[in-house]
Each structure stands twice: as structure tokens, then as C-alpha cells.
Design a protein around this motif. Structure first.
Motif, PDB file in Angstrom:
ATOM      1  N   GLU A 230      35.255  38.584  97.792  1.00 58.80           N
ATOM      2  CA  GLU A 230      34.231  38.732  98.818  1.00 58.80           C
ATOM      3  C   GLU A 230      34.901  38.649 100.187  1.00 58.80           C
ATOM      4  O   GLU A 230      35.756  37.792 100.417  1.00 58.80           O
ATOM      5  N   LYS A 231      34.509  39.535 101.084  1.00 60.41           N
ATOM      6  CA  LYS A 231      35.171  39.581 102.386  1.00 60.41           C
ATOM      7  C   LYS A 231      34.907  38.317 103.209  1.00 60.41           C
ATOM      8  O   LYS A 231      35.822  37.749 103.799  1.00 60.41           O
ATOM      9  N   LYS A 232      33.669  37.866 103.235  1.00 64.21           N
ATOM     10  CA  LYS A 232      33.323  36.753 104.109  1.00 64.21           C
ATOM     11  C   LYS A 232      33.801  35.421 103.563  1.00 64.21           C
ATOM     12  O   LYS A 232      34.404  34.625 104.282  1.00 64.21           O
ATOM     13  N   SER A 233      33.563  35.166 102.288  1.00 61.48           N
ATOM     14  CA  SER A 233      33.897  33.864 101.718  1.00 61.48           C
ATOM     15  C   SER A 233      35.311  33.793 101.173  1.00 61.48           C
ATOM     16  O   SER A 233      35.885  32.709 101.028  1.00 61.48           O
ATOM     17  N   GLY A 234      35.884  34.941 100.835  1.00 59.26           N
ATOM     18  CA  GLY A 234      37.196  34.962 100.203  1.00 59.26           C
ATOM     19  C   GLY A 234      37.164  34.665  98.718  1.00 59.26           C
ATOM     20  O   GLY A 234      38.216  34.617  98.064  1.00 59.26           O
ATOM     21  N   THR A 235      35.974  34.477  98.153  1.00 60.63           N
ATOM     22  CA  THR A 235      35.846  34.175  96.729  1.00 60.63           C
ATOM     23  C   THR A 235      36.332  35.346  95.884  1.00 60.63           C
ATOM     24  O   THR A 235      35.885  36.489  96.071  1.00 60.63           O
ATOM     25  N   ILE A 236      37.247  35.078  94.965  1.00 63.21           N
ATOM     26  CA  ILE A 236      37.773  36.122  94.084  1.00 63.21           C
ATOM     27  C   ILE A 236      36.762  36.390  92.976  1.00 63.21           C
ATOM     28  O   ILE A 236      36.302  35.464  92.304  1.00 63.21           O
ATOM     29  N   VAL A 237      36.424  37.672  92.771  1.00 64.03           N
ATOM     30  CA  VAL A 237      35.314  38.021  91.876  1.00 64.03           C
ATOM     31  C   VAL A 237      35.768  38.870  90.688  1.00 64.03           C
ATOM     32  O   VAL A 237      34.938  39.312  89.902  1.00 64.03           O
ATOM     33  N   THR A 238      37.063  39.115  90.558  1.00 61.97           N
ATOM     34  CA  THR A 238      37.583  39.857  89.406  1.00 61.97           C
ATOM     35  C   THR A 238      38.849  39.183  88.916  1.00 61.97           C
ATOM     36  O   THR A 238      39.454  38.354  89.618  1.00 61.97           O
ATOM     37  N   ASP A 239      39.256  39.540  87.730  1.00 63.91           N
ATOM     38  CA  ASP A 239      40.583  39.149  87.279  1.00 63.91           C
ATOM     39  C   ASP A 239      41.633  39.918  88.084  1.00 63.91           C
ATOM     40  O   ASP A 239      41.336  40.948  88.701  1.00 63.91           O
ATOM     41  N   THR A 240      42.849  39.425  88.049  1.00 65.99           N
ATOM     42  CA  THR A 240      43.955  40.118  88.703  1.00 65.99           C
ATOM     43  C   THR A 240      44.571  41.114  87.737  1.00 65.99           C
ATOM     44  O   THR A 240      44.890  40.778  86.595  1.00 65.99           O
ATOM     45  N   LYS A 241      44.701  42.340  88.192  1.00 68.12           N
ATOM     46  CA  LYS A 241      45.334  43.395  87.405  1.00 68.12           C
ATOM     47  C   LYS A 241      46.808  43.485  87.808  1.00 68.12           C
ATOM     48  O   LYS A 241      47.146  43.389  88.990  1.00 68.12           O
ATOM     49  N   THR A 242      47.673  43.702  86.819  1.00 70.58           N
ATOM     50  CA  THR A 242      49.109  43.776  87.073  1.00 70.58           C
ATOM     51  C   THR A 242      49.682  45.050  86.460  1.00 70.58           C
ATOM     52  O   THR A 242      49.358  45.403  85.322  1.00 70.58           O
ATOM     53  N   ILE A 243      50.501  45.750  87.238  1.00 66.06           N
ATOM     54  CA  ILE A 243      51.205  46.942  86.771  1.00 66.06           C
ATOM     55  C   ILE A 243      52.685  46.769  87.095  1.00 66.06           C
ATOM     56  O   ILE A 243      53.045  46.408  88.220  1.00 66.06           O
ATOM     57  N   SER A 244      53.521  47.035  86.112  1.00 62.90           N
ATOM     58  CA  SER A 244      54.968  47.052  86.343  1.00 62.90           C
ATOM     59  C   SER A 244      55.459  48.481  86.146  1.00 62.90           C
ATOM     60  O   SER A 244      55.046  49.181  85.220  1.00 62.90           O
ATOM     61  N   GLY A 245      56.352  48.914  87.012  1.00 58.67           N
ATOM     62  CA  GLY A 245      56.854  50.273  86.908  1.00 58.67           C
ATOM     63  C   GLY A 245      58.098  50.437  87.740  1.00 58.67           C
ATOM     64  O   GLY A 245      58.666  49.478  88.248  1.00 58.67           O
ATOM     65  N   LYS A 246      58.509  51.669  87.875  1.00 55.71           N
ATOM     66  CA  LYS A 246      59.644  51.966  88.739  1.00 55.71           C
ATOM     67  C   LYS A 246      59.353  53.258  89.482  1.00 55.71           C
ATOM     68  O   LYS A 246      58.646  54.148  88.988  1.00 55.71           O
ATOM     69  N   ILE A 247      59.901  53.350  90.688  1.00 58.32           N
ATOM     70  CA  ILE A 247      59.641  54.500  91.540  1.00 58.32           C
ATOM     71  C   ILE A 247      60.960  54.926  92.159  1.00 58.32           C
ATOM     72  O   ILE A 247      61.729  54.101  92.671  1.00 58.32           O
ATOM     73  N   GLN A 248      61.250  56.227  92.081  1.00 59.61           N
ATOM     74  CA  GLN A 248      62.527  56.731  92.553  1.00 59.61           C
ATOM     75  C   GLN A 248      62.652  56.624  94.074  1.00 59.61           C
ATOM     76  O   GLN A 248      61.662  56.762  94.804  1.00 59.61           O
ATOM     77  N   CYS A 249      63.865  56.390  94.497  1.00 54.19           N
ATOM     78  CA  CYS A 249      64.125  56.268  95.920  1.00 54.19           C
ATOM     79  C   CYS A 249      64.036  57.638  96.593  1.00 54.19           C
ATOM     80  O   CYS A 249      64.521  58.644  96.054  1.00 54.19           O
ATOM     81  N   GLN A 250      63.414  57.675  97.733  1.00 53.44           N
ATOM     82  CA  GLN A 250      63.362  58.812  98.653  1.00 53.44           C
ATOM     83  C   GLN A 250      62.480  59.973  98.198  1.00 53.44           C
ATOM     84  O   GLN A 250      61.876  60.633  99.026  1.00 53.44           O
ATOM     85  N   ILE A 251      62.406  60.252  96.903  1.00 50.81           N
ATOM     86  CA  ILE A 251      61.791  61.520  96.496  1.00 50.81           C
ATOM     87  C   ILE A 251      60.443  61.364  95.794  1.00 50.81           C
ATOM     88  O   ILE A 251      59.829  62.366  95.447  1.00 50.81           O
ATOM     89  N   GLU A 252      59.953  60.151  95.586  1.00 55.95           N
ATOM     90  CA  GLU A 252      58.769  60.019  94.743  1.00 55.95           C
ATOM     91  C   GLU A 252      57.663  59.251  95.441  1.00 55.95           C
ATOM     92  O   GLU A 252      57.896  58.237  96.100  1.00 55.95           O
ATOM     93  N   GLN A 253      56.450  59.772  95.296  1.00 59.78           N
ATOM     94  CA  GLN A 253      55.237  59.029  95.640  1.00 59.78           C
ATOM     95  C   GLN A 253      54.422  58.901  94.367  1.00 59.78           C
ATOM     96  O   GLN A 253      54.235  59.882  93.644  1.00 59.78           O
ATOM     97  N   GLN A 254      53.962  57.719  94.067  1.00 65.00           N
ATOM     98  CA  GLN A 254      53.167  57.484  92.861  1.00 65.00           C
ATOM     99  C   GLN A 254      51.722  57.191  93.229  1.00 65.00           C
ATOM    100  O   GLN A 254      51.436  56.589  94.267  1.00 65.00           O
ATOM    101  N   GLU A 255      50.826  57.631  92.349  1.00 66.17           N
ATOM    102  CA  GLU A 255      49.414  57.301  92.511  1.00 66.17           C
ATOM    103  C   GLU A 255      48.962  56.514  91.290  1.00 66.17           C
ATOM    104  O   GLU A 255      49.103  56.967  90.154  1.00 66.17           O
ATOM    105  N   LEU A 256      48.439  55.325  91.540  1.00 63.10           N
ATOM    106  CA  LEU A 256      48.001  54.418  90.486  1.00 63.10           C
ATOM    107  C   LEU A 256      46.492  54.238  90.571  1.00 63.10           C
ATOM    108  O   LEU A 256      45.879  54.421  91.628  1.00 63.10           O
ATOM    109  N   GLN A 257      45.909  53.843  89.458  1.00 58.87           N
ATOM    110  CA  GLN A 257      44.464  53.615  89.417  1.00 58.87           C
ATOM    111  C   GLN A 257      44.158  52.377  88.593  1.00 58.87           C
ATOM    112  O   GLN A 257      44.640  52.242  87.467  1.00 58.87           O
ATOM    113  N   LEU A 258      43.348  51.485  89.166  1.00 55.41           N
ATOM    114  CA  LEU A 258      42.942  50.253  88.494  1.00 55.41           C
ATOM    115  C   LEU A 258      41.425  50.190  88.470  1.00 55.41           C
ATOM    116  O   LEU A 258      40.766  50.476  89.476  1.00 55.41           O
ATOM    117  N   ILE A 259      40.866  49.817  87.327  1.00 54.62           N
ATOM    118  CA  ILE A 259      39.410  49.677  87.197  1.00 54.62           C
ATOM    119  C   ILE A 259      39.088  48.202  86.998  1.00 54.62           C
ATOM    120  O   ILE A 259      39.642  47.541  86.105  1.00 54.62           O
TER     121      ILE A 259
END
Length: 791
Positions: A230-259
């Protein structure tokens, strides 16, 4: 309880750690400024300028100050100079310059190094400064802005033919952020209230510049964590999602999606309760990954990079709300809603001589955009032919204003490749604002690439919002999300002759609600919700004495005349296309009408046209044109005198009454302004209807008070009728009134009393004439400010 405390402690510690590595230096403020005739930097800076702002705000004034407001300036290069020191502790950080909005053709130079030129004017410019900073010493950052005349043909700028000029400037926030090599380039939080979920989309960039030899590649392994609070109270309202990966230097942009599923009841965002959440995204750079592709001669470099650890922290604000097009209605959070408000044309206001620094004065903007509309009871703005600074959208988010967000695209300019770049970044940049419920691709245009190819791609980025396609039709077998309609029964321009104008004016006998009036029947053809967000053609300047160019019909010696060679009111030889006077005000109230008489006529007819639109029961949204625009221009806005004071015109105050969701409208033809009016017989029975409309989701009951006022304002007849109207429905109240024997001009007036509301009674007005009287006098009704009007 111990487990919960430990979890919260870990989150707080993590965020504090990330905050230390993602620092932001704001470059907003007053900085040195200069203009040059050539593309080379000035030898000295003799002026200062506020950032954000436009170049007319420079002090001392620029040499062509007056010419910039008429569009007759000789193009110049505009130089902003920023100086700052970066401590040596940030030497291993990635430094990204972000200018949210800057125009035109922004070139970035840091310590004498050219870091590129950027043609976008409405979407962010992001530049990697890391390799060119000096640490512990002064850095000199120059931004060179050109002029619209020099823009490349690719640029997606559109062309507003009702503007005189385009003044350059850095017109939104500018800053430098420091972090690790992996950065959250954009984050987009998209709500799905029906599914009780939120999707967070993330664009990751790897800014690390690691040198490799042939067939050797480096990447960075990362860990990304995200949650919602919540923006005003700061109360966390979801679990924390974690993604581990690797991204190439200089040449790569990645797009991720979390639900995300919420672990407590969701509080929907709405105008009544604009509740806000935040999506918090953290990314850490864990180690360098080296790929030698099986080359045994490769020597793996040491894994001792100084940037290992927290890399970036991005927080975006959003709201949980669904806004849908269902058959011929809009629905907000599953409930039908009607939209009422007006139109913001900030890009036109930029050329207003009285504009000054007002668009960046938060107190003034909040009064104009939030406090006055709140007193008016509005819930909606169309942002027309150009976007807004970010904090304007933030205010709408915080106070529950719904927005139709229209890109700066009228009379097409640009190329498809650049359309794709800018429109996509527009969605990523503005898509977190819950206030934005409709993307508007273009104004009054048809463009096959944008409408048929690009928008389907953009829906993949943001499937949660509606799209307005300008004047394009739906493809076979499909329907539009929104049917936008512009109704101008008094319109005139190069496309019609004087005979046509005379015929349409004589046929437009306004005031009756059930007569078929040219143009209104088009709304019945729609199979989607209808927004009428332009109508009337009654613009005038804030002095109340002169009409807007469109209303007048051509230019006068008092107007700032644009280039004649390619403007629609001129022939190729530079002569006026029409010599006859087409002014709407002169036709109805004469050439010598006072400001008060003109304001009264404008308010009266603006109100009647709104009542006519709403009485069709086809309009799901009504927004007048325009709430804010440039003075002494082609159109006009709803304020008078000095714009900094935000003094409402009678036309603005009249709109309080005609945009009330529960309202009563008189069904009587006007007799004061219509030529050859219908004359009522003295002492006769006068029969008319009152239409009562209810554009809310609940049954509304009230009492309609109706009365007849003589030229002095004395009440000579009165009556009342109780009414009850079902949700999103209407009813007719038939009335018979015995008219007085005294001839003259009279005012029929209704007041709708709503027992559930403490707001001012809603009013409808019509003038009638009793007896054959030459030039009868009428009582001039003065609209008052509704309760809650800001001081």
C-alpha cells in the motif's frame, strides 16, 4: 508473530540497502541558458532559465521573445548548462540521465563528448553518462534543443493546425540516477480487479561495458525480487516474487512478467476512493558469467567486479481498477459509469502569453485540475493533442480523476518505425497511472499503420485499457472500444460556403430536446460507448470582447496571423479565403455586444447544447472543449481575465448544472437568440416538458421546481413536481403553465432539488417571448460558484 517481525525486518533492511545504491540527482532548478544561430556551443552564457519550463522563461528575455509567440521567429539553438560534482564513491556506478520530456531534437553533451541526439518530444530520453563523468570534480552537461522546423521527418510530432507556434524547452523533470549495471529501464503495473491480481512487467537493461575477444561473451547473473505494498501505509500485501537469470552485457534488454495474488482484500481505485498501491522491484548483480563457447584458449577473467551486489530499486505507483467498454456503456470496477468533465489542451496553452511558469506551479495546477473540477462535480478530463508533465497525472491519480490520454498526433507527421518507438514508450511511461483509462492514438484522423498494425501490438503491452482510434472505423466483425464524436452545429471553415452557413444557422433552432438536429443522430449508429468531447463552436478570448479565430471565421488585423502560404483560411496568393464575416456572436447578439452579453450568450447556448447531447441518452461521456487552452487563439477556454487567477466564466459555471448526473432539462425552443422566434399568446396555456435524467447506478428521487421570471427577475408563476428516475434512465414531466397577460421577454427556469445532496440545486434555463414585442428585454440570470469552490 516473531516470524512476521523477522520478515518485515528483512524487507526494510533490503530496501534501505537498495536505496543506498540507487541515488538520484535532480537537475531541476534555475540553470544557465543561451541561444546561438549555429550548432556550436556559446562562448558564454548570459541568461538563466527555470527547469522544467520553456525558453520564453529565460531571463533576460531571449531576443525574439515576441516572435516566439507568433511562430515568426528565426530558428535558434537553445543551450542549457548543468554543472554538478559526483563523489568518487560513485565511480563504479552506472549513471543514467533521464529527461522525461524535452523538445525539440535534444542533443546531450557531457564534458565535451557528444552522447547523441534524440527526436522524441513527449516520451523520456535516457542516456548513459557513466564513461564520461569525472569524479570529485565539476562536470559540465549541455543540452542543446533545436526547433520544430528542424525536426527530422521521422519524428512522431503530429501537426496541430490550430496553433501558432511551438516553443522549445525541457518541459518535465530531468535527473541523473546512479546504480549498478543492471537497471530497471521501465516497470509497468497493470491491474486486473476481476481476477484479484496485478501483473508487473519489467524491462531490464545491462549497462555493463565489458570487453570480450572473438567468440567470447559476458553476461551478468542477477536476482530480481518484487512485491506490492500500500502506498500510504507501506503495508506489504503480496508475497515476494523472485527471478534469477542472466543478461548479456551491452547487447540485451530483457522483458519480465510477474503476476501477483493479494493476500488481503483489495481496495479498488475510483474517483470516490483513489486508493493507491506501489510495486517495488529490486535487482542485484550477483556475478559475471563468462561464455567461451568451448574455446580452450580462452582465459576466464577474474570474478572481482566492484558492482557485485544491489543494482537497482524501482518503485511505481498504480491503482487496482478495471475500466471496460461493455456493449454501449463504460464500466468502472464492474459498475456502469458516466463521464463528465472538460478538455485540457496544454500544448496549446504553452503558446499563451500569460502562461508564464504556471504549468509547473503545483499549487496552481492543483487548483485548476483538481479543486475546481471537484467543486464542479466532474470525474473526467480529455487530455487533447499533447501530453502533460508527470506530476499532473500524479495529481489525477491521487484525487480520482479519469483521463482520456491523447498523443500529440493531429494531421499526421512521422514514420511508422518512430511511431512504434514513441507510442510504445508512452505506454510504458504513463501506463502506471490509474487515472489514465483510455489511450487516444490520434485526433480526428485515420491512419492505417497506427490503427491497424501498431495498436494491436500496444495492446499486448497493456491489455487493460481502452483505445480511441480517432475517426477510424472498426474492422469487419469487430467493434470500437470507444466512439468519439465531435458535434459542431455552428461550425464553419474552408470546407463550407456562406450559403451553407446561413442555412444551418436558420435550421438550428436550439432549445428543444426531442427535435432531430443535424449531427446528433450519428451517435445512434455506434455499437460502443460514446464520448462527445468537442461541441458548441462558441470560443472567445478571456476579455469577452473578441471571438476565437474559429468562431469569428477568419483573421482580423488584431490577430497573430500564421504563415499564409499553407494555412486553410488563405488562398495561395495570401488573400483571405472568405471576406464575409462569419462570427457566431455577431450573428446572434450583434457586433457591439458587451463582454457580459457575450459571456451570457456563451453560457446559455453551451448549456443548451450539453442538454441536447445528454437528452439523446446516447452519450456515455461529455467533455466540453476546452477547459484550458491558449488565449487569443483559434479556440478558447472557460476562464476570464488573468489566467493565473482562474476566474471562471459564466460558461464554466453553467456546466456545473448540465453535467450533474441527476438533472432536469427544459424542452423549450429558445426565443431570445433564435431568429424569428416562436411567440406565445398572452394569457394562454403554455405546455412543455421537462426531461429528468439519471446517469447514476442508483434510483434517484427529487423535486423539480419550475417558475417563470419577468424581465426584472420577479417570479410570476411557479410549480413543482416530485420525480423518481431509475438508474441510467430518464423520465418526462409534462407541465402546463398559464402565461401572464403582460407581453415581453420571460425566463423559464427549473431547479432540481435532490434530498440526498447538499450541493447547489441544478438549474435549467429557457427564454420565451410573450406577445408581439420588438426587442423585448429579458432577465439576465447569473450563474454562481458551487459549494467548495477554491479561494
Amino acid at each position: 508473530m516473531k516470524k512476521l517481525i523477522l520478515s518485515l525486518a528483512i524487507v526494510i533492511t533490503s530496501q534501505a540497502l537498495f536505496a543506498q545504491v540507487t541515488d538520484i540527482i535532480s537537475l531541476n532548478g534555475v540553470v544557465p541558458f543561451e541561444q546561438t544561430q549555429t550548432a556550436f556551443p556559446p562562448s558564454k552564457f548570459t541568461r538563466t532559465i527555470p527547469v522544467p519550463g520553456l525558453i520564453d522563461l529565460a531571463k533576460p528575455r531571449i531576443d525574439q521573445y515576441e516572435a516566439y509567440f507568433s511562430g515568426t521567429q528565426q530558428p535558434r539553438y537553445n543551450w542549457y548548462k548543468f554543472t554538478f560534482k559526483v563523489p568518487k564513491s560513485k565511480q563504479n556506478k552506472t549513471a543514467i540521465l533521464t529527461a522525461l520530456k524535452s523538445r525539440f531534437n535534444t542533443q546531450v553533451l557531457l564534458n565535451g563528448i557528444d552522447l547523441g541526439t534524440y527526436m522524441q518530444n513527449n516520451t523520456p530520453i535516457d542516456v548513459d553518462l557513466s564513461d564520461y563523468l569525472v569524479y570529485g570534480k565539476e562536470n559540465v552537461l549541455l543540452l542543446r534543443l533545436g526547433e520544430r522546423a528542424w525536426m527530422p521527418k521521422d519524428a512522431a510530432t503530429g501537426f496541430d493546425r490550430e496553433k501558432y507556434t511551438d516553443i522549445p524547452g525541457i518541459w518535465d523533470d530531468i535527473s541523473i540516477s546512479f546504480g549498478g549495471p543492471i537497471r530497471v529501464h521501465r516497470a509497468l503495473a497493470l491491474p486486473d480487479l476481476a481476477s484479484q491480481q496485478a501483473t508487473v512487467k519489467i524491462q531490464l537493461e545491462n549497462y555493463a561495458k565489458i570487453l570480450e575477444r572473438n567468440t567470447e561473451y559476458s553476461a551478468i547473473e542477477y536476482t530480481l525480487k518484487a512485491h506490492i505494498r500500500e502506498k500510504k501505509s507501506g503495508t506489504i500485501v503480496t508475497d515476494t516474487k523472485t527471478i534469477s537469470g542472466k543478461i548479456q552485457c551491452q547487447i540485451e534488454q530483457q522483458e519480465l512478467q510477474l503476476i501477483f495474488d493479494f493476500n488481503q482484500d483489495i481496495q479498488p481505485w475510483s474517483p470516490a476512493d483513489p486508493f493507491l498501491y506501489e510495486a517495488v522491484v529490486e535487482v542485484s548483480a550477483d556475478r559475471r558469467f563468462f561464455d567461451d563457447f568451448g574455446n580452450s584458449e580462452s582465459i576466464k577473467p577474474a570474478d572481482d567486479q566492484p558492482w557485485i551486489g544491489p543494482s537497482d530499486l524501482e518503485t511505481v505507483t498504480f491503482g487496482m481498477r478495471d475500466f471496460k467498454s461493455v456493449e454501449k456503456s463504460f464500466q468502472l470496477n464492474g459498475q456502469e459509469i458516466a463521464l463528465f468533465g472538460s478538455t485540457l489542451t496544454l500544448n496549446r496553452f504553452f503558446e499563451d502569453r500569460d502562461r508564464a511558469h504556471l504549468p509547473w506551479d503545483r499549487e496552481w495546477v492543483e487548483k485548476m485540475m483538481i479543486e475546481i473540477p471537484s467543486a464542479m462535480g466532474w470525474n473526467f478530463f480529455r487530455v487533447s493533442i499533447g501530453l502533460l508533465p508527470k506530476f499532473w497525472y500524479d495529481l489525477a491519480d491521487e484525487h480520482g480523476i479519469l483521463i482520456q490520454n491523447e498523443y500529440n498526433m493531429w494531421n499526421l507527421r512521422g514514420r511508422p518505425a518512430q511511431y512504434a518507438v514513441e507510442y510504445s514508450d508512452w505506454i510504458w511511461q504513463d501506463g502506471n497511472h490509474p487515472s489514465v483509462v483510455i489511450w487516444d492514438a490520434l485526433n480526428e484522423q485515420k491512419q492505417e499503420y497506427i490503427g491497424r498494425e501498431l495498436i494491436p501490438q500496444l495492446r499486448l503491452i497493456d491489455p487493460t485499457r481502452l483505445w480511441d482510434l480517432g475517426f477510424m472505423k472498426a474492422e469487419a466483425g469487430s467493434r470500437l472500444d470507444v466512439f468519439e464524436y465531435h458535434w459542431y452545429p455552428l461550425a464553419h471553415g474552408w470546407w463550407v460556403g456562406d450559403d451553407f452557413i446561413q442555412q444551418t444557422r436558420e435550421a438550428f433552432r436550439f432549445g428543444k430536446l426531442n427535435d432531430k438536429v443535424a449531427g446528433l443522430e450519428h451517435m445512434k449508429q455506434a455499437n460502443a460507448p460514446v464520448i462527445v468531447n468537442e461541441f458548441a463552436w462558441l470560443w472567445q478570448n478571456r476579455d469577452g470582447l473578441t471571438s476565437g479565430v474559429r468562431t469569428f471565421g477568419n483573421f482580423t488585423e488584431k490577430d497573430r496571423v500564421p504563415h499564409k502560404v499553407d494555412y486553410e483560411y488563405y488562398e495561395p496568393d495570401g488573400s483571405q479565403l472568405y471576406e464575409s464575416n462569419r462570427d457566431v456572436y455577431e450573428y446572434y447578439i450583434g457586433k457591439d455586444a458587451t463582454a457580459d452579453e457575450r459571456w451570457a450568450f456563451q453560457a446559455y447556448l453551451q448549456a443548451i447544447e450539453t442538454e441536447m447531447i445528454r437528452s439523446t441518452r446516447e452519450a456515455d461521456g461529455v467533455a466540453s472543449f476546452a477547459y484550458l487552452t491558449n488565449n487569443n487563439g483559434h479556440t478558447g477556454d472557460w476562464f476570464i481575465h488573468d489566467i493565473k487567477d482562474l476566474i471562471p466564466s459564466q460558461a464554466l459555471l453553467s456546466q456545473y448544472h448540465v453535467t450533474r448526473p441527476f438533472a432536469a432539462f427544459l424542452d423549450i425552443e429558445d426565443a431570445r437568440y433564435v431568429k424569428a422566434p416562436t411567440v406565445q399568446k398572452p394569457g394562454s396555456s403554455f405546455n412543455f416538458n421537462i426531461m429528468v435524467v439519471n446517469d447514476t447506478a442508483q434510483v434517484n428521487t427529487g423535486t423539480v421546481h419550475y417558475k417563470l421570471l419577468d424581465p426584472k427577475g420577479n417570479i410570476v408563476s411557479t410549480g413543482q413536481q416530485d420525480v423518481s428516475v431509475q438508474p441510467f434512465w430518464q423520465t418526462l414531466v409534462p407541465v402546463t403553465m398559464t402565461l401572464p397577460e403582460q407581453t415581453g421577454g420571460y425566463l423559464v427556469m427549473t431547479e432540481l432539488e435532490d434530498p440526498k445532496s447538499k450541493r447547489m440545486k441544478q438549474v435549467s434555463l429557457r427564454y420565451i417571448q410573450i406577445g408581439d414585442v420588438k426587442q423585448p428585454e429579458y432577465y439576465n440570470y447569473i450563474y454562481q460558484k458551487p459549494e467548495g469552490w477554491p479561494e
